[in-house]
Enzyme design. Structure first.
Site, PDB file in Angstrom:
ATOM      1  N   ASP A   1       0.793  -1.283   0.067  1.00  0.00           N
ATOM      2  CA  ASP A   1      -0.005  -0.096  -0.046  1.00  0.00           C
ATOM      3  C   ASP A   1       0.762   1.393  -0.259  1.00  0.00           C
ATOM      4  OD1 ASP A   1      -2.618   1.192   0.564  1.00  0.00           O
ATOM      5  OD2 ASP A   1      -1.569   1.764   2.363  1.00  0.00           O
TER       6      ASP A   1
ATOM      7  N   GLU B   1       1.440  -0.339  -4.942  1.00  0.00           N
ATOM      8  CA  GLU B   1       0.392   0.566  -5.140  1.00  0.00           C
ATOM      9  C   GLU B   1       1.217   2.017  -5.347  1.00  0.00           C
ATOM     10  OE1 GLU B   1      -3.533   2.704  -3.336  1.00  0.00           O
ATOM     11  OE2 GLU B   1      -1.796   2.215  -2.156  1.00  0.00           O
TER      12      GLU B   1
END
Length: 563
Positions: free
Chosen positions: A223, A286
């Protein structure tokens, strides 16, 4: 005719082989994102959970998914719905137990599904034991986070050390009297950033990866990776000139708080950890950043960085040329050993069918499934779910709440996170509870998996048909060919010399177009229709390759096979 075509495709499986030995499994995978709060509730509390996922694994198998990634399921105060983690090596009771997790993993592997965990390394919750000990200056945790005493303004007052702004708005620094210092947070104040200049912290997070790898997970989605490290000099960032509001995230150019060189070094360390384990574990990043910074993750040991071009650069008004340019740019920017991937939706952005509109959504879905490399599907996009309007009273997302009642609708991510619509029953079959954590879309009586399975031309049956075709070797291994047949029509093909080819023709315009197929100068045969939208007037199940006047209806799609 369709039965004959399916038989021929299956024969090609046997001829070309479906064995991926010698190549990492993730390079051609169909990846499915599960947002667990909204996927399936097994106990009637209105929140999705692990046992709910277990009960619906067959849907993934039937949808020809190879691997699924689960958004955070760790213990959390849920300020940012799981992205504020208070324990990196456990399961939040709202989702179930560690035993439930282990059963999910075993069940997935028994169905030949790979499971990807969400890894959130940038920050922890302020309720994490590490942060609580850091507040008390207890070694070695005193330096696990980014602390600074701030600027002395005189008269006993202090100010943050610089002008850095939080992604969620407001200063990226919060004062804590316990430490007599500010701590840094790229996101909410309840999400203090971890300090990757501390080698002990670096090793701690590597051990988090090992914990889950020892459980048997097949990889990680990482993330918010561009935010991981910041310049240790803590210099003011340049101003963008776009706003005079110092609390607006767009106030500064992110020169010192994004895509720092040290970030790529940390990723290399994680890559080494994954290589300690057998089975080609995957690691995908990401990274909402520019192409040069994105491509650096390939050389840092990541399997691939997500390609968000279809989310950030395209919309319902984009031209066919812009679609082709986006695809070409990614393909030519990648290193030779790189793996392409195509992401059209996720839990942070408006849903695919809402952004592109119902006419174009199928075209975008088709591209994600037929282009080379990895396809990524966000749960619900396979049935054409759209954004759900969520009132201010029901808004849960901190990004929406921080924007206030006047601005929440433009900032909240809740509309794309509404519960999966399984059937026509209570709460769309997501839960037995009529009160779900955020509301179910009001259209669930017509847009749901059960209903769409029974409709020949439904969004799901379209998705399922192309997802199945994607498994064929001539799609997974075929060379990419793209042509602009005219200003509104795009040809996407995957060609092989011997084992078949697929040709998809997509009209992104609102009027009928006539196209010339003679551009397929290396094809001397008839093309067999595998799929076409209902408005396509094809009098037979095949078309001669030299056809110079193929009429393509508004927003029409046809997929041809040559075998």
């Amino acid at each position: 005719m369709k039965t004959i075509i399916l038989f021929c495709v299956m024969s090609l499986y046997a001829v070309a082989g479906h064995d991926q030995r010698g190549q990492e499994w993730w390079r051609t995978m169909s990846l499915y994102q599960i947002y667990p709060r909204s996927f399936k509730d097994s106990d009637g509390d209105g929140v999705g959970d692990l046992r709910g996922i277990i009960s619906k694994l067959d849907h993934l198998v039937e949808s020809h998914v190879d691997a699924f990634w689960v958004s955070p399921i760790y213990p959390s105060p849920m300020v940012d719905f799981g992205y504020d983690i208070s324990n990196f090596t456990d399961i939040d009771p709202v989702f179930g137990t560690m035993e439930d997790f282990e059963e999910l993993l075993d069940s997935a592997h028994n169905k030949n599904l790979k499971m990807i965990m969400d890894f959130v390394p940038n920050h922890s919750s302020n309720k994490h034991e590490w942060f609580q000990k850091s507040l008390e200056n207890i070694k070695p945790y005193d330096n696990y986070y980014v602390w600074h005493e701030g600027k002395d303004l005189g008269n006993g007052t202090r100010a943050p050390p610089n002008n850095w702004v939080s992604v969620f708005g407001g200063p990226a620094w919060t004062w804590r009297p316990e430490r007599n210092a500010y701590y840094f947070h790229q996101f909410a104040p309840e999400q203090p950033d971890l300090n990757y200049n501390n080698e002990l912290l670096v090793k701690e997070m590597q051990d988090v990866l090992r914990f889950w790898l020892n459980k048997g997970v097949d990889g990680f989605r990482v993330d918010a990776i561009p935010h991981l490290c910041e310049d240790a000099r803590l210099l003011d960032e340049p101003l963008t000139g776009h706003t005079d509001d110092p609390n607006n995230y767009d106030y500064t150019v992110k020169k010192y708080t994004q895509s720092q060189p040290h970030t790529y070094e940390i990723v290399k360390g994680w890559s080494k950890v994954l290589k300690e384990y057998k089975g080609n574990r995957a690691m995908m990043m990401e990274a909402y950043t520019d192409i040069p910074h994105t491509m650096k993750y390939f050389s840092s040991g990541a399997s691939f960085p997500f390609n968000f071009g279809m989310i950030t650069n395209l919309n319902e008004n984009s031209t066919v040329a812009e679609y082709k340019q986006l695809i070409d740019t990614w393909m030519t920017s990648m290193p030779n050993s790189g793996t392409a991937n195509w992401v059209a939706g996720n839990h942070d952005k408006s849903r695919l069918a809402t952004r592109f509109g119902p006419e174009r959504a199928r075209a975008v879905t088709l591209m994600t499934l037929l282009l080379p490399g990895v396809s990524v599907t966000y749960n619900g996009d396979e049935i054409g779910m759209v954004d759900t309007w969520v009132s201010w009273k029901d808004t849960k997302d901190p990004q929406g709440c921080n924007a206030g009642q006047d601005g929440f609708e433009t900032m909240s991510r809740d509309p794309a996170r509404s519960p999966f619509q399984w059937d026509k029953t209570t709460s769309a079959g997501f839960s037995t509870n009529p009160k779900t954590w955020i509301p179910v879309n009001a259209n669930y009586k017509t847009v749901n998996l059960e209903t769409e399975k029974a409709q020949k031309d439904s969004y799901y049956n379209f998705y399922n048909s192309i997802a199945w075709l994607r498994k064929a070797p001539f799609v997974r291994k075929g060379s990419l060919v793209m042509n602009l047949l005219n200003k509104n029509v795009l040809l996407v093909a995957r060609e092989t010399a011997e084992n078949g080819s697929v040709y998809a023709i997509v009209n992104l315009g609102a009027s009928q177009e006539s196209v010339d197929l003679s551009v397929l100068d290396n094809v001397s045969c008839r093309l067999n229709v595998y799929y076409s939208t209902v408005n396509f007037d094809l009098t037979s199940g095949s078309v001669f390759c030299r056809t110079r006047n193929l009429r393509v209806p508004p927003h029409g799609i046809v997929v041809f096979l040559k075998y």
